[in-house]
Design a protein around this motif. Sequence first.
Motif, PDB file in Angstrom:
ATOM      1  N   ILE A   1      58.520  10.660   2.564  1.00 25.51           N
ATOM      2  CA  ILE A   1      58.802   9.898   1.060  1.00 25.51           C
ATOM      3  C   ILE A   1      58.384   8.795   1.382  1.00 25.51           C
ATOM      4  N   GLY A   2      57.603   7.733   2.170  1.00 20.98           N
ATOM      5  CA  GLY A   2      57.167   6.465   2.330  1.00 20.98           C
ATOM      6  C   GLY A   2      55.858   7.044   1.913  1.00 20.98           C
ATOM      7  N   LEU A   3      54.676   7.578   1.562  1.00 22.15           N
ATOM      8  CA  LEU A   3      53.820   8.366   1.331  1.00 22.15           C
ATOM      9  C   LEU A   3      53.899   7.887  -0.382  1.00 22.15           C
ATOM     10  N   ALA A   4      54.772   9.448  -1.301  1.00 27.05           N
ATOM     11  CA  ALA A   4      55.709   9.428  -2.278  1.00 27.05           C
ATOM     12  C   ALA A   4      55.243   7.999  -3.064  1.00 27.05           C
ATOM     13  N   THR A   5      56.092   7.295  -1.906  1.00 31.16           N
ATOM     14  CA  THR A   5      56.747   6.049  -3.056  1.00 31.16           C
ATOM     15  C   THR A   5      55.583   4.963  -2.585  1.00 31.16           C
TER      16      THR A   5
ATOM     17  N   GLY B   1      52.096   6.349  -3.424  1.00 28.39           N
ATOM     18  CA  GLY B   1      51.702   6.629  -4.996  1.00 28.39           C
ATOM     19  C   GLY B   1      52.534   5.814  -6.422  1.00 28.39           C
ATOM     20  N   LEU B   2      53.512   6.212  -6.250  1.00 26.94           N
ATOM     21  CA  LEU B   2      54.871   5.377  -6.956  1.00 26.94           C
ATOM     22  C   LEU B   2      54.251   4.277  -7.968  1.00 26.94           C
ATOM     23  N   SER B   3      54.164   3.147  -6.825  1.00 26.86           N
ATOM     24  CA  SER B   3      54.042   2.045  -6.524  1.00 26.86           C
ATOM     25  C   SER B   3      52.965   1.548  -7.610  1.00 26.86           C
ATOM     26  N   THR B   4      51.403   1.906  -7.489  1.00 27.34           N
ATOM     27  CA  THR B   4      49.879   2.402  -8.437  1.00 27.34           C
ATOM     28  C   THR B   4      50.671   2.671  -9.684  1.00 27.34           C
ATOM     29  N   ALA B   5      51.080   4.078  -9.806  1.00 26.01           N
ATOM     30  CA  ALA B   5      52.186   4.250 -11.103  1.00 26.01           C
ATOM     31  C   ALA B   5      52.216   3.084 -12.397  1.00 26.01           C
TER      32      ALA B   5
END
Length: 446
Positions: free
Chosen positions: A386-390, A392-396
């Motif tokens: 979930i940390g890694l996915a978070t 990516g979501l911040s950049t998007a």
Amino acid sequence: MAGLKLNISNRILLIVGVAVLGMAAVGGVGLNRLHDSLLQDRMDKSRNLAETAYGVIAGFDAQAKAGVLSVEEAQKRALAVLDPLRYGNGDYFWVNDMKPVMIQHPNKKLNGQDLTAFKDPTGKALFVEMVQVVRTSGEGFVPYMWPKPGFDQPVAKISYVKGYKDWGWVIGTGIYLDDVDAIFRAQSILLAQLVFGAMVVVVGLSLMVSRSIVRPVRVITNVMGHLAKGKLDVEVPTDGRTDEIGEMVRAVQVFKDNALAMERLRISQEQERLESERRVAAATRAAEQEIGDEVAGLAGAFSAGEISRRMTTEGKDGVMLAMSQAINHLAETIEAVVGDLGQALEALAQGDLEQHITADFQGAYGKLKNDFNTTSERLATIVKEIGLATEGLSTAASEVSAGNTDLSERTEQQAASLEETAASMEQLGATVRTSADTAKRADRMA
């Protein structure tokens, strides 16, 4: 006797029978000896009488040798003395010479006869044998058959003959065995009567003794049989006897008294045992009730989450103590499991995903430990993902924010245009409404 399966009465009768047979045997032996004694007595008497007759002849011979008498006169006088002599039941003396020729006999027909060919009914040349005995031994006994005086039928007879050598005479006298037999029969009858009377007395006394022994023994045996079967209400007969039977009766009474005492003791012990069992049962029920209530309270506390409660072990022993200790051990195990699980969950709630349960649990508790540790590990993995996915979501999201700003400006421009259009539309609407009202009036007028 030990091998004979006989009761006391039969054994007594056996003893009596043996005694009777013994008496009969003794009587038979006695009669036999009596017969021999009578015969020997008569034979001794015959010998003594023959010796007496020999002395008479020797006395006259002495006179002849002394010159007092001539030999012929001495012989005549000797024969005159012997001829009338009788003894017993007609017993007599006779004299014959060594040829043998009869010199003098009560049966005068025999006097002067040559007796060489004279034989008794059995064929014995008795006078020849008498001469032979005298020649061989000088004297002796000769058995033969001869008729008694006054009778023609010969009977058994034993004579004693003794030779007088100087004169060449044979002096003889004898006994008839039927006289001995008559005396023997008389004595036998008397002895048989005595023996029979003694047997009757012995048998009678034996039967009386047997009854006096067997009857009380049977009674005592019957009493002992009842006592052996536990029937202690049987009456022991006490007749005040002072013999061995009385001692047996008193011993049986002692046995009964002891049995009664033992029975009373047994009943008392049985009552005590039952009372003890009742008390133990009551105490056990009370203890079971107490431990049941304690277990129920402990179960209720566990249901309410109070897992720190324990059962008391003071004052308990045996099964109750073992049960309390086992339940306490179970409670301690549950408390340990819940404690470790709570501590791990608390750390997990605080974000410590590295917390694990390390205690050595078995069975279902071990499975619970393994399931928690596996869950904690998988949850840590998911959180990392979930940390890694978070990120990516911040950049998007930044890119989306810039696009949203540009979109906002264009939206404001479109909104101004829309406002102008809306005003035109409002005016158009008013015109339309006016036209509609006009149309309605025209319609009514039409």
